[in-house]
Design a protein around this motif. Structure first.
Motif, PDB file in Angstrom:
ATOM      1  N   PHE A 174       9.670 -10.989  -3.774  1.00 15.17           N
ATOM      2  CA  PHE A 174       9.802 -10.470  -5.131  1.00 15.17           C
ATOM      3  C   PHE A 174       8.450  -9.986  -5.646  1.00 15.17           C
ATOM      4  O   PHE A 174       8.347  -8.887  -6.221  1.00 15.17           O
ATOM      5  CB  PHE A 174      10.360 -11.554  -6.052  1.00 15.17           C
ATOM      6  CG  PHE A 174      10.735 -11.049  -7.419  1.00 15.17           C
ATOM      7  CD1 PHE A 174      12.046 -10.667  -7.694  1.00 15.17           C
ATOM      8  CD2 PHE A 174       9.790 -10.941  -8.432  1.00 15.17           C
ATOM      9  CE1 PHE A 174      12.401 -10.192  -8.953  1.00 15.17           C
ATOM     10  CE2 PHE A 174      10.131 -10.470  -9.686  1.00 15.17           C
ATOM     11  CZ  PHE A 174      11.448 -10.098  -9.954  1.00 15.17           C
ATOM     12  N   SER A 175       7.411 -10.780  -5.451  1.00 12.52           N
ATOM     13  CA  SER A 175       6.082 -10.414  -5.942  1.00 12.52           C
ATOM     14  C   SER A 175       5.607  -9.101  -5.315  1.00 12.52           C
ATOM     15  O   SER A 175       5.146  -8.184  -6.015  1.00 12.52           O
ATOM     16  CB  SER A 175       5.091 -11.532  -5.635  1.00 12.52           C
ATOM     17  OG  SER A 175       3.791 -11.168  -6.021  1.00 12.52           O
ATOM     18  N   GLN A 176       5.735  -9.004  -4.003  1.00 10.69           N
ATOM     19  CA  GLN A 176       5.245  -7.823  -3.296  1.00 10.69           C
ATOM     20  C   GLN A 176       5.989  -6.553  -3.703  1.00 10.69           C
ATOM     21  O   GLN A 176       5.372  -5.525  -4.010  1.00 10.69           O
ATOM     22  CB  GLN A 176       5.379  -8.034  -1.786  1.00 10.69           C
ATOM     23  CG  GLN A 176       4.991  -6.812  -0.963  1.00 10.69           C
ATOM     24  CD  GLN A 176       5.256  -7.002   0.524  1.00 10.69           C
ATOM     25  OE1 GLN A 176       5.511  -8.123   0.974  1.00 10.69           O
ATOM     26  NE2 GLN A 176       5.197  -5.919   1.287  1.00 10.69           N
ATOM     27  N   HIS A 177       7.297  -6.634  -3.750  1.00 12.94           N
ATOM     28  CA  HIS A 177       8.073  -5.409  -3.954  1.00 12.94           C
ATOM     29  C   HIS A 177       8.281  -5.076  -5.434  1.00 12.94           C
ATOM     30  O   HIS A 177       8.627  -3.940  -5.761  1.00 12.94           O
ATOM     31  CB  HIS A 177       9.397  -5.519  -3.207  1.00 12.94           C
ATOM     32  CG  HIS A 177       9.218  -5.624  -1.724  1.00 12.94           C
ATOM     33  ND1 HIS A 177       8.650  -4.618  -0.982  1.00 12.94           N
ATOM     34  CD2 HIS A 177       9.466  -6.639  -0.855  1.00 12.94           C
ATOM     35  CE1 HIS A 177       8.589  -4.990   0.284  1.00 12.94           C
ATOM     36  NE2 HIS A 177       9.072  -6.211   0.387  1.00 12.94           N
ATOM     37  N   TYR A 178       8.010  -6.037  -6.302  1.00 12.74           N
ATOM     38  CA  TYR A 178       7.971  -5.716  -7.726  1.00 12.74           C
ATOM     39  C   TYR A 178       6.690  -4.942  -8.030  1.00 12.74           C
ATOM     40  O   TYR A 178       6.696  -3.940  -8.745  1.00 12.74           O
ATOM     41  CB  TYR A 178       8.043  -6.985  -8.567  1.00 12.74           C
ATOM     42  CG  TYR A 178       7.787  -6.748 -10.036  1.00 12.74           C
ATOM     43  CD1 TYR A 178       8.632  -5.938 -10.802  1.00 12.74           C
ATOM     44  CD2 TYR A 178       6.674  -7.316 -10.660  1.00 12.74           C
ATOM     45  CE1 TYR A 178       8.386  -5.716 -12.141  1.00 12.74           C
ATOM     46  CE2 TYR A 178       6.423  -7.097 -11.999  1.00 12.74           C
ATOM     47  CZ  TYR A 178       7.283  -6.296 -12.741  1.00 12.74           C
ATOM     48  OH  TYR A 178       7.029  -6.069 -14.065  1.00 12.74           O
ATOM     49  N   GLU A 179       5.590  -5.379  -7.433  1.00 11.19           N
ATOM     50  CA  GLU A 179       4.307  -4.705  -7.647  1.00 11.19           C
ATOM     51  C   GLU A 179       4.323  -3.287  -7.072  1.00 11.19           C
ATOM     52  O   GLU A 179       3.685  -2.378  -7.620  1.00 11.19           O
ATOM     53  CB  GLU A 179       3.184  -5.515  -7.016  1.00 11.19           C
ATOM     54  CG  GLU A 179       2.908  -6.824  -7.745  1.00 11.19           C
ATOM     55  CD  GLU A 179       1.835  -7.651  -7.066  1.00 11.19           C
ATOM     56  OE1 GLU A 179       1.272  -7.168  -6.056  1.00 11.19           O
ATOM     57  OE2 GLU A 179       1.552  -8.769  -7.537  1.00 11.19           O
ATOM     58  N   SER A 180       5.053  -3.103  -5.977  1.00 11.34           N
ATOM     59  CA  SER A 180       5.117  -1.758  -5.372  1.00 11.34           C
ATOM     60  C   SER A 180       6.197  -0.895  -6.020  1.00 11.34           C
ATOM     61  O   SER A 180       6.378   0.262  -5.634  1.00 11.34           O
ATOM     62  CB  SER A 180       5.414  -1.876  -3.875  1.00 11.34           C
ATOM     63  OG  SER A 180       6.747  -2.326  -3.655  1.00 11.34           O
ATOM     64  N   ALA A 181       6.932  -1.460  -6.996  1.00 10.81           N
ATOM     65  CA  ALA A 181       7.983  -0.760  -7.748  1.00 10.81           C
ATOM     66  C   ALA A 181       9.216  -0.443  -6.901  1.00 10.81           C
ATOM     67  O   ALA A 181      10.044   0.388  -7.291  1.00 10.81           O
ATOM     68  CB  ALA A 181       7.448   0.521  -8.379  1.00 10.81           C
TER      69      ALA A 181
END
Length: 385
Positions: free
Chosen positions: A300-307
């Motif tokens: 979640f953290s990684q792919h939220y930051e990458s939008a």
């Protein structure tokens, strides 16, 4: 064949209390099969939930195959009786009444003040026990349901859900709209509704769940009078809905939305022969998906930051019942193809068992906290009975 059930028939009763929460659940079962689950507790209102084992997947009854949408059509028509609409009578008592048809059950939920429990229960008994389907009223209801179906054709959540179920379960009843289609609605007439009501609304298919400040003696006595004394007029074993078989495929649906939405569907064989395992499977799936994809996960953290994912819409839904077991994962994204591939890669990663093992305590504590919190909401208690 009929079974005589006297007004004086006493139910089989039992009681259990949660040692930590102090919540008490009283269970009563009458000879004709009706069940009452009561959770007495202080409060300003009483929540009554009446569930009938009559859902969209119950299509096979003796001598007839019901058209898709029959259970939903029946739910709509049950409110009108020969002496008027029961909705107005509930409203006059200050009762908030709602109804919903699912895959395996039709539910009627009523929230009311404690001093109106008895008359509201009497109305609920009439609601499910009396059948009144005049031809002109059935025709009028058909038009109402058709408009309801048309409204949902532009509803993103509904369209996405049904696209996902069609992708998982091609050409099976579970992939059909619970409300039916224009074609199937035309096949539902007064006789169809009478047949469905006779076979699907027997007392052995009814459960009542009552939560709130209720009288431990008076309420079961009233339920026994209204439901427990109803004779079982049929001696038939209805065919269970066939277990849904996963036949995965990809479906794309066009809709006027600002961002595409992806639902990745994962299906498995249902715990058909051991119904108690359904809750265990649902709980296990919730834990696994929370660990791998939840708000505290690296994914979640990684792919939220990458939008790649949208925090508001991303999540999962789990559906487990006797005939089916599946979950849907996804949300709004600018790149559905990449999100689907990323989700699959995460779920089948060889490191997954180690990650689950390391984080299972957190998932367990979160699930337990949500369970305890849910007991503060009377309407949520019924989900755990």
């Amino acid at each position: 064949m009929s079974t005589e059930v006297g007004h004086g028939q006493q139910p089989d009763s039992s009681e259990r209390t949660h040692a930590m929460l102090g919540e008490r659940i009283c269970h009563h079962r009458w000879q004709n099969g009706v069940q009452l689950w009561a959770c007495p507790r202080p409060g300003r209102s009483v929540s009554m939930h009446l569930s009938v084992a009559a859902g969209a997947l119950h299509r096979q009854i003796p001598g007839i195959e019901l058209p898709a949408g029959t259970a939903h059509f029946l739910e709509h028509r049950l409110f009108e009786k020969q002496d008027g609409d029961l909705s107005a009578r509930f409203a006059a008592l200050g009762a908030d009444i709602d109804a919903e048809t699912g895959y395996t059950h039709t539910s009627f939920t009523c929230t009311v003040q404690p001093d109106a429990v008895d008359p509201s229960l009497r109305l609920m008994a009439r609601l499910v026990q009396e059948s009144y389907f005049p031809t002109e009223a059935v025709e009028r209801e058909r038009e109402i349901i058709q408009r309801e179906i048309e409204l949902y054709e532009d509803h993103l959540e509904w369209v996405a859900f049904h696209a996902a179920t069609r992708a998982l379960y091609a050409n099976q009843p579970i992939a059909e709209d619970i409300a039916g289609t224009t074609q199937t609605l035309c096949s539902i007439d007064a006789e169809t509704l009478n047949q469905a009501h006779t076979h699907l609304y027997g007392p052995d298919r009814i459960q009542l769940i009552i939560v709130g400040p209720v009288d431990n003696k008076q309420t079961p006595d009233l339920v026994g009078e209204l439901f427990g004394s109803t004779a079982s007029c049929l001696n038939t074993n209805l065919t269970r809905p066939e277990p849904a078989k996963v036949v995965p495929r990809r479906i794309e649906t066009s809709l006027a939305v600002s961002r595409p939405r992806l639902w990745l569907g994962l299906g498995a064989a249902s715990p058909w022969d051991k119904p108690h395992q359904a809750m265990q499977r649902e709980l296990h799936l919730e834990w696994v998906l929370d660990i791998l994809l939840g708000g505290a996960s690296p994914f979640f953290s990684q792919h939220y930051e990458s939008a790649l994912i949208d925090a508001e819409s991303f999540g999962s839904e789990i559906y487990v019942d006797e005939p089916f077991s599946f979950c849907l994962i996804g949300g709004d994204t600018d790149d559905p193809q990449r999100l689907g591939e990323t989700l699959l890669a995460t779920l089948i990663d060889s490191k997954t068992p180690d990650q689950i093992r390391a984080d299972v305590d957190r998932a367990r504590r979160r699930a337990y906290g949500e369970l305890v919190s849910s007991f503060e909401d009377d309407d949520s208690v019924r989900e755990f009975i």
